[in-house]
Design an enzyme around this catalytic site. Structure first.
Site: not given
Length: 258
Positions: A7, A34, A145, A147, A216, A245-246
Site C-alpha cells: 500500500n 491506494e 491491504d 485492513n 497486509d 505508512d505501509h
DNA sequence: ATGGTGGCGCGGCCA
C-alpha cells in the site's frame, strides 16, 4: 517467482520509493494499493522503462489498485464480480501461471459505523469472488491491504486494540472466512521476527517505536502455498523520507521442473 | 487532549 504487495498511499508521492524497490527486488508481480489516481494519470512510463507492464484501475484522490508485472498479464479483470463499485479496490490477473487477486479492503473507520458495516459486506463479496476463482485457478493468491490484523501477535498491544477497528472480532472472523475456503497466510509458514508489522500510523513516532499492526497479507491456495519458499516484510522503505505508512510484503515461490 | 500526521487539492474527506 516473487510476488509482492504494498500500500503506497499515492503512487505519485511514492514513485521514487516504488521504482527503487522494484529495481532492488525485481518481483515478478508487485501489487499496489491506494494509488489515488485515475487511470489516465498513472505514471506508466517509468515502469515501462524499468521493463514492467502495468494493469491499473483507479479513481481521483482515493483508492486505486495496480499490478506491476515483468511479463504481460493475461485475463485481467478490473471490475471483479461483487467488488465492482464506484470505489476502485480490486483487480485480478494471471501471470506466470498464477492467478493474482489484488485487494484494498475498506478501512472501516470505527466499529459500528456505516463504513464498518460496508467493510464486512465487502469481505463477504470477496469471499464469494475468491471461491469462484479458486474453482478455476488452483494456483491462486489473494494479496493486498486487508485492513485486519488476524491475531494477537499481529498487533503491538492487543489489549489496547481489542474491539477497535482493524482488530475487532467480526473483522477477524471475516478475514478468517478466506482461510476457511482454503487460503493460507504464508507469512506464518516461516519463522518471523517478533513484532513483525506492515503498517504504522504516521503520528506520534509509531514506526520508530514499532507500534504497528500486520494488516497486509499474502494469502495462497494450498497448491500454491506448497511452492512458497519465503515470505517477509521489508521494513526498509518505511524508514525513508516521506514514506508510505505501509511496508511491502514479499513472497517467493519455486516451481520445480518436470 | 475526541488531539496527533499525511495525501489530495485547496475545504474537507479519508486513512
Amino acid at each position: 517467482m516473487k510476488v509482492a504487495t504494498w500500500n503506497v498511499n499515492s503512487i505519485r508521492a511514492r514513485l521514487t520509493h516504488v521504482l527503487d524497490w522494484l529495481a532492488l527486488h525485481r518481483p515478478d508481480v508487485l501489487c499496489l494499493q491506494e494509488t489515488k489516481v485515475a487511470d489516465a494519470e498513472f505514471p506508466y512510463e517509468p515502469f515501462q522503462s524499468a521493463g514492467y507492464h502495468v494493469t491499473h484501475v483507479g479513481q481521483k484522490a482515493y483508492n486505486g489498485v495496480a499490478a506491476i508485472t515483468r511479463a504481460p498479464a493475461a485475463n485481467a479483470v478490473t471490475a471483479p464480480a461483487g467488488l465492482d463499485g464506484e470505489q476502485k479496490r480490486a483487480l485480478a490477473l494471471t501471470v506466470g501461471g498464477v492467478r493474482v487477486v489484488n485487494v484494498y479492503v475498506p478501512n472501516g473507520e470505527r466499529v459500528g459505523s456505516d463504513k464498518y458495516e460496508l467493510k464486512l459486506k465487502w469481505f463477504a463479496a470477496l469471499r464469494r469472488y475468491v471461491s469462484a476463482e479458486l474453482e478455476r485457478h488452483p494456483l491462486l493468491t489473494v494479496v493486498g491491504d486487508f485492513n485486519v490484523a488476524p491475531e494477537d501477535r499481529d498487533v503491538h498491544d492487543p489489549r489496547l486494540w481489542q474491539n477497535q477497528v482493524l482488530f475487532s472480532a467480526p473483522e477477524r472472523a471475516a478475514l478468517r472466512t478466506l482461510l476457511d475456503i482454503g487460503l493460507v497466510d504464508v507469512f506464518r509458514r516461516f519463522e518471523q521476527p517478533p513484532g513483525s508489522y506492515t503498517w504504522w500510523d504516521y503520528r506520534q513516532g509509531a514506526f520508530r517505536r514499532n507500534l504497528g499492526l500486520r494488516i497486509d497479507h499474502i494469502l495462497c491456495s494450498q497448491p500454491l502455498a506448497g511452492h512458497c519458499r519465503a515470505c517477509f516484510v521489508d521494513k526498509t522503505p518505511r524508514g525513508l523520507e516521506r514514506p508510505s505508512d505501509h511496508a511491502p510484503v514479499l513472497a517467493e515461490f519455486r516451481f520445480e521442473a518436470g
